[in-house]
Design a protein around this motif. Structure first.
Motif, mmCIF file in Angstrom:
data_model
loop_
_atom_site.group_PDB
_atom_site.id
_atom_site.type_symbol
_atom_site.label_atom_id
_atom_site.label_comp_id
_atom_site.label_asym_id
_atom_site.label_seq_id
_atom_site.Cartn_x
_atom_site.Cartn_y
_atom_site.Cartn_z
ATOM 1 N N ALA A 240 0.515 -0.733 -0.006
ATOM 2 C CA ALA A 240 0.084 0.027 0.101
ATOM 3 C C ALA A 240 0.776 1.093 0.004
ATOM 4 O O ALA A 240 0.509 1.984 -0.831
ATOM 5 N N GLU A 241 2.223 1.260 0.399
ATOM 6 C CA GLU A 241 2.799 2.230 0.763
ATOM 7 C C GLU A 241 3.693 2.406 -0.687
ATOM 8 O O GLU A 241 3.168 3.733 -0.772
ATOM 9 N N CYS A 242 3.737 1.674 -1.643
ATOM 10 C CA CYS A 242 4.149 1.849 -1.776
ATOM 11 C C CYS A 242 3.417 2.269 -4.060
ATOM 12 O O CYS A 242 3.814 3.606 -4.192
ATOM 13 N N MET A 243 2.202 1.695 -3.006
ATOM 14 C CA MET A 243 1.195 2.063 -4.778
ATOM 15 C C MET A 243 0.287 3.437 -4.281
ATOM 16 O O MET A 243 0.375 4.294 -5.371
ATOM 17 N N ALA A 244 0.496 4.115 -2.954
ATOM 18 C CA ALA A 244 0.278 5.600 -2.399
ATOM 19 C C ALA A 244 1.002 6.086 -3.327
ATOM 20 O O ALA A 244 1.167 7.534 -3.745
ATOM 21 N N ALA A 245 2.646 5.635 -3.075
ATOM 22 C CA ALA A 245 3.830 6.735 -3.558
ATOM 23 C C ALA A 245 3.608 7.184 -4.525
ATOM 24 O O ALA A 245 3.767 8.025 -5.544
ATOM 25 N N VAL B 226 -5.772 -6.119 -0.821
ATOM 26 C CA VAL B 226 -7.100 -5.236 -1.536
ATOM 27 C C VAL B 226 -8.143 -4.452 -0.121
ATOM 28 O O VAL B 226 -7.669 -2.867 -1.142
ATOM 29 N N ASP B 227 -8.349 -4.316 0.659
ATOM 30 C CA ASP B 227 -8.004 -3.215 1.362
ATOM 31 C C ASP B 227 -7.134 -2.159 1.265
ATOM 32 O O ASP B 227 -7.597 -1.245 2.137
ATOM 33 N N PHE B 228 -5.859 -2.455 2.126
ATOM 34 C CA PHE B 228 -4.944 -1.269 2.458
ATOM 35 C C PHE B 228 -5.101 -0.709 1.272
ATOM 36 O O PHE B 228 -4.428 0.366 1.382
ATOM 37 N N CYS B 229 -5.053 -1.507 0.320
ATOM 38 C CA CYS B 229 -4.309 -0.369 -1.686
ATOM 39 C C CYS B 229 -5.723 0.078 -1.570
ATOM 40 O O CYS B 229 -5.312 1.177 -2.619
ATOM 41 N N ALA B 230 -6.727 -0.284 -1.807
ATOM 42 C CA ALA B 230 -8.023 0.670 -1.968
ATOM 43 C C ALA B 230 -7.550 1.551 -0.942
ATOM 44 O O ALA B 230 -8.121 2.600 -1.579
ATOM 45 N N ARG B 231 -7.533 1.934 0.607
ATOM 46 C CA ARG B 231 -6.777 3.223 1.532
ATOM 47 C C ARG B 231 -5.888 3.630 0.500
ATOM 48 O O ARG B 231 -5.725 5.205 0.540
ATOM 49 N N ALA B 232 -5.652 3.470 -0.630
ATOM 50 C CA ALA B 232 -4.007 3.896 -0.953
ATOM 51 C C ALA B 232 -4.029 4.941 -2.071
ATOM 52 O O ALA B 232 -3.757 5.273 -2.957
ATOM 53 N N GLY B 233 -5.678 4.441 -2.045
ATOM 54 C CA GLY B 233 -6.058 5.245 -3.888
ATOM 55 C C GLY B 233 -6.225 3.813 -4.760
ATOM 56 O O GLY B 233 -7.004 4.509 -6.373
#
Length: 337
Positions: free
Chosen positions: A116-121, A151-158
């Motif tokens: 999720a951190e990677c995807m948000a960045a 999925v939920d972590f990444c969804a919260r990251a956008g």
């Protein structure tokens, strides 16, 4: 782009290079195509011009990255966007030894917060969509927990689009090849993910062998990604625009060869060896009269020094001859009856 993801061709190491993608584009104008996975190290420090090269006709085309360092992924994603790729995808599914030692691919299923951190960045750094391709879990993980958590972590990251290979990856005890077949498929779990996360775009992948199966899955999810079926029997892509996207006419194998000719000619003129191109064409006439002769001519003659378009013509002549012979036998049988 969301519409393009209704049918896509999976990123496949050593297979979906630019020559392969250009062939697939002759068969479908609308399917979303993916590069092979490129590590951030390769993109940042390798032969960028060669690794990221693609033909403009390939659009829509996505760049798949492998990595787990947010700063490196951001830099690689920016390069991919600047090169004109339509999507940046993060690999969270490859089970090879190399990705395990490098802390990327399927082992990242165990680190959803990092993903999720990677995807948000990346999402903050580029304007094109950033997406995730993952498994339902690894090793002894409970897929109902591991998939939904990631999925939920990444969804919260956008992140809004997920491609899910509907089987676990066994990082210990199975080879990468075995990981494509041995762990059981769980399509129902991916269908459930879509039902319970309707706001997300969910694309299903894994073991889908025919276009009929793909169309059936579209009743439950937003998109289907074809892998080996598209590579070994590329002719199935010739019906995709009509059957999946509702527009366009079917493209048969013979039309695909004609449409591919200008690309082959340009590449030969640029110094590309014919075999590097035609190796992706071997399955084009799969199941049709003359398919074996087609493969034989391309395989034997295509590797010879100076091989050119005449090899493709010779292989095609074998197919046409076999088709004519079958028609002649059918006519004789009809007259005899």
């Amino acid at each position: 782009m969301a519409h393009a993801s209704r049918l896509s061709v999976a990123p496949m190491m050593d297979w979906t290079d630019r020559h392969c993608r250009s062939l697939h584009r002759t068969l479908s104008a609308r399917a979303l195509l993916y590069t092979e996975m490129l590590t951030t190290g390769a993109v940042l420090h390798g032969e960028r011009e060669r690794l990221l090269a693609y033909d403009p006709a390939e659009h829509p085309v996505a760049l798949q990255l492998g990595g787990s360092e947010p700063a490196d992924l951001v830099a690689a994603a920016r390069i991919g966007e600047a090169e004109g790729y339509d999507e940046i995808n993060l690999n969270v599914g490859c089970p090879s030894d190399r990705v395990q030692s490098g802390r990327f691919g399927a082992c990242l299923m165990r680190e959803p917060e990092l993903v999720a951190e990677c995807m948000a960045a990346m999402g903050a750094a580029v304007k094109v969509p950033v997406t995730v391709k993952c498994r339902i879990g690894v090793d002894d993980q409970d897929p109902e927990q591991s998939l939904f958590q990631l999925v939920d972590f990444c969804a919260r990251a956008g992140v809004s689009t997920f491609v899910v290979h509907a089987r676990k990856a066994w990082l210990k005890g199975l080879s990468p090849k075995e990981n494509r077949d041995v762990p059981p498929l769980d399509y129902r779990l991916v269908h459930r993910l879509k039902r319970e996360r309707p706001e997300l775009t969910i694309v299903i992948n894994g073991g889908i062998a025919t276009l009929d199966e793909a169309v059936e899955h579209l009743d439950a999810v937003d998109g289907v990604m074809l892998g080996r079926a598209a590579y070994h029997t590329p002719a199935i892509l010739g019906e995709v625009d009509r059957r999946v996207f509702g527009a366009g006419e079917d493209v048969d194998c013979f039309q695909a060869v004609e449409l591919y000719r200008p690309y082959i000619a340009r590449e030969l003129a640029a110094g590309t060896h014919l075999a590097a191109i035609t190796r992706h064409m071997l399955g084009l006439f799969h199941g049709l009269p003359g398919a074996r002769a087609w493969r034989r001519v391309l395989t034997v003659e295509g590797v010879k020094p100076g091989a050119g378009m005449e090899v493709v013509d010779a292989a095609l002549a074998q197919v046409l001859r076999a088709q004519d012979e079958r028609r002649a036998r059918s006519l004789e049988a009809g007259e005899a009856a």
